[in-house]
Design a protein around this motif. Structure first.
Motif, PDB file in Angstrom:
ATOM      1  N   TYR A 201      27.979  39.238  20.637  1.00 54.50           N
ATOM      2  CA  TYR A 201      27.757  37.897  21.179  1.00 54.50           C
ATOM      3  C   TYR A 201      26.835  37.301  20.503  1.00 54.50           C
ATOM      4  N   ILE A 209      28.872  31.051  22.890  1.00 54.89           N
ATOM      5  CA  ILE A 209      29.106  32.377  23.927  1.00 54.89           C
ATOM      6  C   ILE A 209      27.873  32.270  24.915  1.00 54.89           C
ATOM      7  N   LEU A 212      28.353  31.443  28.370  1.00 53.94           N
ATOM      8  CA  LEU A 212      29.085  32.120  29.319  1.00 53.94           C
ATOM      9  C   LEU A 212      28.272  33.101  29.972  1.00 53.94           C
ATOM     10  N   PRO A 214      27.142  35.995  28.890  1.00 51.32           N
ATOM     11  CA  PRO A 214      27.629  37.219  28.766  1.00 51.32           C
ATOM     12  C   PRO A 214      26.919  38.624  29.093  1.00 51.32           C
ATOM     13  N   GLY A 335      32.409  38.263  33.816  1.00 45.51           N
ATOM     14  CA  GLY A 335      32.695  36.897  33.855  1.00 45.51           C
ATOM     15  C   GLY A 335      33.365  36.419  35.031  1.00 45.51           C
ATOM     16  N   SER A 336      33.339  35.183  35.200  1.00 45.72           N
ATOM     17  CA  SER A 336      33.813  34.632  36.499  1.00 45.72           C
ATOM     18  C   SER A 336      35.394  34.791  36.344  1.00 45.72           C
ATOM     19  N   GLU A 337      35.919  34.881  35.256  1.00 47.40           N
ATOM     20  CA  GLU A 337      37.391  35.266  35.060  1.00 47.40           C
ATOM     21  C   GLU A 337      37.277  36.255  34.166  1.00 47.40           C
ATOM     22  N   TYR A 339      38.920  36.944  31.100  1.00 46.41           N
ATOM     23  CA  TYR A 339      38.876  36.660  29.784  1.00 46.41           C
ATOM     24  C   TYR A 339      38.303  35.136  29.706  1.00 46.41           C
ATOM     25  N   SER A 340      37.702  34.971  28.443  1.00 46.02           N
ATOM     26  CA  SER A 340      37.255  33.589  28.162  1.00 46.02           C
ATOM     27  C   SER A 340      37.816  33.275  26.790  1.00 46.02           C
ATOM     28  N   ILE A 342      37.161  29.937  24.139  1.00 46.21           N
ATOM     29  CA  ILE A 342      36.159  29.154  23.398  1.00 46.21           C
ATOM     30  C   ILE A 342      36.729  28.404  22.315  1.00 46.21           C
ATOM     31  N   ARG A 354      36.434  39.917  29.346  1.00 50.60           N
ATOM     32  CA  ARG A 354      35.148  39.885  30.439  1.00 50.60           C
ATOM     33  C   ARG A 354      35.291  40.862  31.522  1.00 50.60           C
TER      34      ARG A 354
END
Length: 375
Positions: A201, A209, A212, A214, A335-337, A339-340, A342, A354
């Motif tokens: 990261y 990043i 997010l 991380p 993460g909230s999901e 995968y992310s 960007i 994530r």
């Protein structure tokens, strides 16, 4: 030299993007800082899980990825065990979760799985699991020994005339507007760059990043050898995993299971332990794992955690196991999901997993993201 697509990272996510671009006839460059993939993509179970995915997008991605793995298995001569998984209920609390899942989700959302009959259970591996009354067979799950499969996939991609692989090549910086990669062996240009650098990261796109928040998951894993031959051909996990995989998490019975774990096995909760066992081509087994989350994971492993995992595996299999390898895995998480994505500048896309599902959904992510950018 100008490429159509440049990819930073030769883990499963990077290779998925490379394959998707290459099959479209695009000129592809892949840069990897080490001499071969050494991160999360080769430290895992090689478990391509479909059954445990949350219904909707994640289940669709897992099924799509399984189809892409079929292409890779054929192209790269990859050893794969495609007999599915066996999810074992060790007690009535775990059995209730599996029964609820079958009743409330399987047909409704298109999961390819079923509860085995007592006769079918008795026939498994010469009756090795006949003491269990409830086992869920996930028909579309698969096992691919990642530390061998990824090099084989790399060899296949490297053989294509429109793919260039550069290992031992660190991408130090990017010009996100001009599509330029500044590397340790010189500069390269591409119409579009995909950053697939795992849980690093800080090297590229650090500011983007960090927004997010991380985190990294660190886990302990073992490679073991049964003292009695088993020849396992399925991935094997237990009801403990129902608290880990999203397909089961929202069931009321899973909440009851979680409370039972907190009461009866607080060490499982403390160390984030759920048992997964996958076979290797040589007949050894990979077992794990634990879960610890931080921004900067420490390198020290706990013998106590290894012992818990080994005991749990021996009890579940009904076999004595000899440890022959130990290692730690790390992957981006929390993460909230799952995968992310960007967008940076006009021609750079970063793709971050994530959660530990790269082998399960990575191929479809690569296909879909490349399709959106290039078509």
């Amino acid at each position: 030299m100008k490429y159509d697509i440049a990819i930073v990272g030769a883990g499963i996510i990077g290779l998925s993007h490379a394959y998707a671009a290459a099959k479209r006839g695009l000129k592809v460059l892949v840069c990897e800082r080490t001499d071969q993939p050494l991160g999360a993509s080769i430290r895992n179970f090689g478990f391509g899980v479909v059954t445990g995915q949350r219904e909707g997008e994640m289940l669709n991605l897992a099924n799509q990825s399984r189809n892409i793995w079929s292409e890779w298995i054929n192209h790269a001569d990859i050893d794969a065990k495609r007999n599915g998984s066996l999810l074992i209920a060790r007690n009535q609390v775990e059995a209730a979760v599996l029964e609820s899942f079958v009743e409330n989700k399987v047909k409704q959302h298109g999961y390819e799985c079923e509860l085995l009959s007592k006769q079918d259970i008795g026939a498994l591996y010469g009756g090795q699991f006949s003491r269990y009354s409830t086992i869920l067979h996930g028909k579309n799950d698969q096992v691919i020994f990642s530390r061998e499969a990824l090099p084989q996939l790399i060899r296949y991609l490297s053989s294509l005339p429109n793919v260039t692989m550069k290992f031992g090549t660190l991408v130090k910086d990017l010009d996100v507007d001009q599509g330029r990669l500044i590397t340790t062996i010189g500069d390269f240009s591409a119409a579009h760059i995909f950053v697939c650098s795992g849980h690093d990261y800080q090297t590229l796109l650090a500011d983007e990043i960090q927004q997010l928040n991380p985190m990294i998951c660190r886990l302990q894993m073992l490679r073991v050898r049964p003292v009695k031959e088993l020849s396992l051909q399925h991935a094997l996990f237990t009801g403990l995993s129902c608290t880990h995989y999203d397909a089961f998490r929202d069931l009321p019975e899973t909440a009851i299971l979680r409370l039972a774990m907190e009461k009866n096995h607080p060490e499982f909760v403390k160390y984030g332990i759920h048992l997964l066992i996958t076979p290797t081509p040589s007949g050894d087994l990979i077992i794990g794992d634990s879960h610890a989350y931080s921004q900067f994971p420490r390198p020290f492993s706990s013998e106590n955690i290894d012992n818990i995992l080994l005991k749990l595996a021996e009890e579940t299999l009904g076999l004595e196991l000899k440890t022959i390898e130990r290692w730690t895995g790390k992957y981006g998480s929390k993460g909230s999901e799952p995968y992310s994505i960007i967008k940076a500048g006009s021609c750079v896309t970063a793709v971050l997993m994530r959660t530990g599902l790269g082998m399960s959904i990575g191929p479809a992510l690569g296909e879909n993201i490349v399709a959106n950018v290039c078509e």
